[in-house]
Enzyme design. Sequence first.
Site, mmCIF file in Angstrom:
data_model
loop_
_atom_site.group_PDB
_atom_site.id
_atom_site.type_symbol
_atom_site.label_atom_id
_atom_site.label_comp_id
_atom_site.label_asym_id
_atom_site.label_seq_id
_atom_site.Cartn_x
_atom_site.Cartn_y
_atom_site.Cartn_z
ATOM 1 N N ASP A 57 -6.133 -4.036 -5.870
ATOM 2 C CA ASP A 57 -7.261 -3.309 -5.263
ATOM 3 C C ASP A 57 -6.865 -1.848 -5.182
ATOM 4 O O ASP A 57 -6.529 -1.318 -4.126
ATOM 5 C CB ASP A 57 -7.561 -3.878 -3.868
ATOM 6 C CG ASP A 57 -8.657 -3.081 -3.157
ATOM 7 O OD1 ASP A 57 -8.624 -2.983 -1.914
ATOM 8 O OD2 ASP A 57 -9.514 -2.504 -3.863
ATOM 9 N N GLU B 278 0.861 -1.194 0.000
ATOM 10 C CA GLU B 278 0.000 0.000 0.000
ATOM 11 C C GLU B 278 0.891 1.235 0.000
ATOM 12 O O GLU B 278 1.842 1.331 0.772
ATOM 13 C CB GLU B 278 -0.893 -0.016 1.249
ATOM 14 C CG GLU B 278 -1.580 1.246 1.610
ATOM 15 C CD GLU B 278 -2.476 1.821 0.527
ATOM 16 O OE1 GLU B 278 -2.304 3.010 0.194
ATOM 17 O OE2 GLU B 278 -3.350 1.072 0.038
HETATM 18 N N1 SAM Z 1 -12.012 -0.827 -3.570
HETATM 19 C C1 SAM Z 1 -11.608 0.473 -3.818
HETATM 20 C C2 SAM Z 1 -11.992 0.853 -5.223
HETATM 21 O O1 SAM Z 1 -12.419 -0.031 -5.953
HETATM 22 O O2 SAM Z 1 -11.975 2.021 -5.544
HETATM 23 C C3 SAM Z 1 -10.140 0.613 -3.591
HETATM 24 C C4 SAM Z 1 -9.872 0.490 -2.203
HETATM 25 S S1 SAM Z 1 -8.282 0.732 -1.647
HETATM 26 C C5 SAM Z 1 -8.699 1.936 -0.508
HETATM 27 C C6 SAM Z 1 -7.310 1.557 -2.826
HETATM 28 C C7 SAM Z 1 -5.918 1.788 -2.287
HETATM 29 O O3 SAM Z 1 -4.973 1.865 -3.365
HETATM 30 C C8 SAM Z 1 -5.772 3.117 -1.524
HETATM 31 O O4 SAM Z 1 -5.515 2.842 -0.165
HETATM 32 C C9 SAM Z 1 -4.581 3.817 -2.204
HETATM 33 O O5 SAM Z 1 -3.749 4.497 -1.305
HETATM 34 C C10 SAM Z 1 -3.877 2.619 -2.857
HETATM 35 N N2 SAM Z 1 -2.986 2.973 -3.967
HETATM 36 C C11 SAM Z 1 -3.194 3.901 -4.935
HETATM 37 N N3 SAM Z 1 -2.114 3.950 -5.761
HETATM 38 C C12 SAM Z 1 -1.207 3.040 -5.302
HETATM 39 C C13 SAM Z 1 0.093 2.614 -5.744
HETATM 40 N N4 SAM Z 1 0.673 3.149 -6.822
HETATM 41 N N5 SAM Z 1 0.708 1.617 -5.050
HETATM 42 C C14 SAM Z 1 0.113 1.049 -3.960
HETATM 43 N N6 SAM Z 1 -1.112 1.434 -3.474
HETATM 44 C C15 SAM Z 1 -1.761 2.410 -4.159
#
Ligand code: SAM
Length: 294
Positions: free
Chosen positions: A162, A112
Amino acid sequence: MRMGLNRRIPETLFDGHGFGMAYEVDRVLYEMQTEHQHLVLFEHKFFGKMLMLDGATQVTSKDEFIYHEMMTHVPILAHGHAREVLIVGGGDCGIAEEVLKHKSIRRVTQVEIDASVVEFSKEHFPEFTKPVLGNKRFDLVIDDGMKFVAKTERRFDIVIVDSTDPQGPGKVLFSHKFYAACRRCMTNGAIMVTQNGVPIFQPAELTASIAKFRKLFADGSCYLAAIPTYVGGHMAMGWATDNAKLRQAPVKTIAERYKKAGRFATKYWTPEVHVAAFALPRFIAEKVGKARKR
Ligand code: SAM
């Protein structure tokens, strides 16, 4: 911080389509501009706790089970003997919680980018974080998913992306170089699934991903679920693997694997829903059919 009842928080993801909606806030539980994105968590009278990142709904207490169950049980039971699972994104730990229901999974690694999403989920989504953060089969890595898959020596049977939508930090997670790096750290016959938007509003996002999958894998497609707060009807989950048979597994096979996995409780996923999710309505099947290698 108690806010006036009439505060309304807009979902801005589809503004470009001249379509918008807003949620009436009962109480804002947490709000901040993190290093990576704007984060707000609030109570809504119907959907319960709602998390929004950069104006896009991420998870709600009311309907989280649909997305979390379909992004986990479908690839894991389609694979049949997965041991190592990688989650890219997954901040709130809702995906990890479902993966850990599979006792045969040896290790779950969540990468994350935004530590504050996990931090605040400890306080506000204990239903996800409690069974996960203390679990010895779970590893949390705070890093950009792109950097992690580009350098890791480990190999995974299942990769679950995700992510947020293809904006801000999430943009790179829809790129060819990211999918190619994921393929590099996948075992033979491994499966990658991706959060891939709502086809009626985001068709290009889906077809672009599937075209990239087909450049890298023998089988690139998607499956569907209906998630009320991912507005627009069907939600698409991208599917990429070198074993084209895996998404054709019959109900009987999936039911046997579910039984072997201990028939843990689900509220949306069933062996029948699993198989039916790959039956695409014609307008989506035609788009997916045209998603050619470029
Ligand atoms: N289920 C949700 C949706 O469909 O929109 C997504 C949930 S989850 C909260 C998405 C996560 O991806 C966030 O916590 C965000 O910080 C993370 N994220 C975004 N870009 C990222 C990256 N390049 N590497 C790792 N995590 C990332």
